[in-house]
Scaffold this active site. Structure first.
Site, PDB file in Angstrom:
ATOM      1  N   CYS A 150       0.811  -1.227   0.000  1.00 13.40           N
ATOM      2  CA  CYS A 150       0.000   0.000   0.000  1.00 13.40           C
ATOM      3  C   CYS A 150       0.845   1.278   0.000  1.00 13.40           C
ATOM      4  CB  CYS A 150      -0.941  -0.003   1.206  1.00 13.40           C
ATOM      5  SG  CYS A 150      -0.190  -0.596   2.728  1.00 13.40           S
ATOM      6  N   HIS A 242      -2.456   6.623   3.814  1.00 17.52           N
ATOM      7  CA  HIS A 242      -1.021   6.737   4.072  1.00 17.52           C
ATOM      8  C   HIS A 242      -0.506   8.046   3.452  1.00 17.52           C
ATOM      9  CE1 HIS A 242      -1.256   2.779   5.588  1.00 17.52           C
ATOM     10  NE2 HIS A 242      -0.627   2.104   4.640  1.00 17.52           N
TER      11      HIS A 242
HETATM   12  N1  LIG Z   1      -4.490  -3.493   5.216  1.00 13.53           N
HETATM   13  C1  LIG Z   1      -3.875  -2.912   4.189  1.00 13.53           C
HETATM   14  O1  LIG Z   1      -3.933  -1.674   4.014  1.00 13.53           O
HETATM   15  C2  LIG Z   1      -3.084  -3.727   3.211  1.00 13.53           C
HETATM   16  C3  LIG Z   1      -2.568  -3.075   2.101  1.00 13.53           C
HETATM   17  C4  LIG Z   1      -1.866  -3.804   1.155  1.00 13.53           C
HETATM   18  C5  LIG Z   1      -1.667  -5.150   1.332  1.00 13.53           C
HETATM   19  N2  LIG Z   1      -2.157  -5.784   2.427  1.00 13.53           N
HETATM   20  C6  LIG Z   1      -1.947  -7.223   2.543  1.00 13.53           C
HETATM   21  O2  LIG Z   1      -3.193  -7.895   2.365  1.00 13.53           O
HETATM   22  C7  LIG Z   1      -3.233  -9.080   3.162  1.00 13.53           C
HETATM   23  C8  LIG Z   1      -4.445  -9.043   4.090  1.00 13.53           C
HETATM   24  O3  LIG Z   1      -4.309  -7.941   4.976  1.00 13.53           O
HETATM   25  P1  LIG Z   1      -5.461  -7.505   5.971  1.00 13.53           P
HETATM   26  O4  LIG Z   1      -5.020  -6.175   6.464  1.00 13.53           O
HETATM   27  O5  LIG Z   1      -6.795  -7.648   5.330  1.00 13.53           O
HETATM   28  O6  LIG Z   1      -5.320  -8.635   7.144  1.00 13.53           O
HETATM   29  P2  LIG Z   1      -6.404  -9.101   8.231  1.00 13.53           P
HETATM   30  O7  LIG Z   1      -7.363  -8.008   8.542  1.00 13.53           O
HETATM   31  O8  LIG Z   1      -5.609  -9.679   9.344  1.00 13.53           O
HETATM   32  O9  LIG Z   1      -7.222 -10.292   7.483  1.00 13.53           O
HETATM   33  C9  LIG Z   1      -6.629 -11.543   7.221  1.00 13.53           C
HETATM   34  C10 LIG Z   1      -7.597 -12.450   6.483  1.00 13.53           C
HETATM   35  O10 LIG Z   1      -6.938 -13.693   6.212  1.00 13.53           O
HETATM   36  C11 LIG Z   1      -7.666 -14.790   6.839  1.00 13.53           C
HETATM   37  N3  LIG Z   1      -6.723 -15.768   7.372  1.00 13.53           N
HETATM   38  C12 LIG Z   1      -5.848 -15.623   8.406  1.00 13.53           C
HETATM   39  N4  LIG Z   1      -5.166 -16.778   8.607  1.00 13.53           N
HETATM   40  C13 LIG Z   1      -5.621 -17.673   7.690  1.00 13.53           C
HETATM   41  C14 LIG Z   1      -5.331 -19.035   7.397  1.00 13.53           C
HETATM   42  N5  LIG Z   1      -4.397 -19.722   8.072  1.00 13.53           N
HETATM   43  N6  LIG Z   1      -5.990 -19.627   6.373  1.00 13.53           N
HETATM   44  C15 LIG Z   1      -6.940 -18.956   5.667  1.00 13.53           C
HETATM   45  N7  LIG Z   1      -7.275 -17.666   5.904  1.00 13.53           N
HETATM   46  C16 LIG Z   1      -6.621 -17.028   6.897  1.00 13.53           C
HETATM   47  C17 LIG Z   1      -8.464 -14.135   7.951  1.00 13.53           C
HETATM   48  O11 LIG Z   1      -9.574 -14.958   8.230  1.00 13.53           O
HETATM   49  P3  LIG Z   1     -10.259 -15.076   9.708  1.00 13.53           P
HETATM   50  O12 LIG Z   1     -11.140 -13.859   9.878  1.00 13.53           O
HETATM   51  O13 LIG Z   1     -11.025 -16.341   9.642  1.00 13.53           O
HETATM   52  O14 LIG Z   1      -9.116 -15.101  10.697  1.00 13.53           O
HETATM   53  C18 LIG Z   1      -8.852 -12.802   7.279  1.00 13.53           C
HETATM   54  O15 LIG Z   1      -9.912 -13.030   6.391  1.00 13.53           O
HETATM   55  C19 LIG Z   1      -1.891  -9.144   3.911  1.00 13.53           C
HETATM   56  O16 LIG Z   1      -0.999  -9.947   3.202  1.00 13.53           O
HETATM   57  C20 LIG Z   1      -1.443  -7.690   3.914  1.00 13.53           C
HETATM   58  O17 LIG Z   1      -0.053  -7.556   4.044  1.00 13.53           O
HETATM   59  C21 LIG Z   1      -2.879  -5.105   3.372  1.00 13.53           C
END
Ligand SMILES: NC(=O)c1ccc[n+]([C@@H]2O[C@H](COP(=O)([O-])OP(=O)(O)OC[C@H]3O[C@@H](n4cnc5c(N)ncnc54)[C@H](OP(=O)(O)O)[C@@H]3O)[C@@H](O)[C@H]2O)c1
Length: 344
Positions: A150, A242
């Site tokens: 991001c 950001h």
């Molecule tokens: N947030 C941002 O601004 C942003 C920007 C760019 C990239 N990213 C990337 O996008 C990805 C997701 O980020 P996020 O911020 O959305 O994270 P998050 O809020 O922690 O969400 C994680 C998701 O993955 C699922 N998950 C976790 N462990 C798992 C497993 N072992 N098997 C299957 N599903 C699983 C969770 O499901 P449950 O609810 O069932 O635990 C939830 O749906 C990351 O790689 C992050 O680095 C994020």
């Protein structure tokens, strides 16, 4: 007919934004939702702690969330959006590609692999053709395209607007919102009344991904841009958006006025989620600001301002909505690009 899509990690911060963007999207139809074992078997309403403005879309709320496994996704799904933690993405995304799904992923695993296109469509759409190299090499019927981190997405389009001046050195310092850490990322006790001058592995992502994005693809391989990039990343107590301070040293003289013109004129694309203008340039010296400006272009534009001359070349500030332009919106835009280029 709309393309049937699945969302991996559908309950998370980025997953919820994906649902928000995909539900009304005329080209895509949500047909599968996956998350961790603890969410599998529940309805989306039960599994997701919905934190996006507005209610959960009704037709999604009662869908059943499944485990994150290709066998759990219907065969007629053509495109998978992935927003899994990167260690989980590394484990499961290749299996989806092997099973024939085209994956548009947010997770950092594989972003720097030399046969994986890392794409911001308005910046380097031509890198998508790396998919031919990827399929030859990996023998996949499916394919994998990544969007960058991001914070990388926030400043790279502004650099892309300046490439004619010869990018030599770039310094970038970030002020990143808490939503960028995911829903369980930063506790209120850590961040309220505070700033944290460390985000694990983040500097490296800005420094390497930016050079890949602005690299040259000759049809067979990609040469990374030769500019030098130094980054410093900070977490601050904003919710979304950001903000970044950027210093750019160029081979050719570059005045603040010329830089603003180049950013204003930098073209957007004829894709549904590409805003016009792509870069919104402010004249007010105290803009952009996260609360005021993160939703420019429906959260898909880059805001820039504060252009001035400095000891280290041109200085300016830029801002993007991290879970829209920086994550879910970036993946959806890559999905639109895949569709336009016949990959679905
Ligand atoms: N947030 C941002 O601004 C942003 C920007 C760019 C990239 N990213 C990337 O996008 C990805 C997701 O980020 P996020 O911020 O959305 O994270 P998050 O809020 O922690 O969400 C994680 C998701 O993955 C699922 N998950 C976790 N462990 C798992 C497993 N072992 N098997 C299957 N599903 C699983 C969770 O499901 P449950 O609810 O069932 O635990 C939830 O749906 C990351 O790689 C992050 O680095 C994020």
């Amino acid at each position: 007919m709309a393309v049937r899509v699945g969302v991996l990690g559908a309950t998370g911060a980025v997953g919820q934004r994906l649902i928000q963007l995909l539900d009304p999207h005329p080209e895509f139809e949500i047909a599968a939702l996956t998350a961790s074992e603890s969410s599998a078997g529940k309805t989306y309403r039960q599994a997701a702690k919905w934190r996006v403005e507005g209610p959960i879309p009704e037709d999604v709320a009662e869908m059943t969330v499944t485990e994150t496994d290709p066998d759990a996704v219907p065969d007629d799904v053509a495109l998978i959006f992935s927003s899994l933690p990167s260690n989980v993405g590394a484990e499961v995304e290749p299996g989806f590609c092997e099973a024939g799904y085209v994956v548009s992923s947010n997770s950092s695993n594989g972003r720097m692999d030399d046969d994986v296109p890392l794409v911001i469509p308005e910046v380097n759409a031509e890198h998508l053709d790396l998919l031919e190299v990827q399929r030859d090499r990996r023998g996949w019927d499916g394919a994998m395209v990544k969007n960058p981190n991001c914070s990388t997405i926030t400043f790279v389009p502004t650099l892309a607007a300046l490439t004619d001046y010869g990018l030599e050195k770039v310094h970038v310092s970030t002020l990143q919102a808490v939503s960028g850490a995911g829903y369980d990322g930063v506790t209120s006790m850590e961040i309220i009344d505070n700033a944290i001058p460390y985000i694990g592995s983040e500097e490296d992502k800005l420094e390497t991904e930016s050079r890949k994005l602005l690299g040259e693809f000759d049809g067979a391989s990609l040469t990374h841009n030769s500019m030098e990039v130094a980054a410093s990343c900070n977490r601050i107590p904003t919710v979304d958006g950001h903000l970044e301070n950027v210093w750019v040293e160029t081979a050719e003289d570059l005045s603040p006025e010329a830089a603003k013109d180049a950013m204003r004129e930098y073209p957007s694309l004829d894709l549904r989620s590409s805003p016009d203008p792509l870069i919104h340039v402010f004249e007010e010296p105290d803009r952009p600001q996260p609360r005021m400006d993160r939703n420019v272009g429906d959260g898909m534009a880059i805001a820039a301002g504060g252009h001035r001359e400095s000891t280290f070349g041109l200085q300016y500030n830029c801002l993007a909505h991290n879970t829209l332009r920086g994550a879910a919106g970036a993946s959806v835009l890559n999905g639109e690009l895949l569709l336009e280029n016949g990959y679905l």
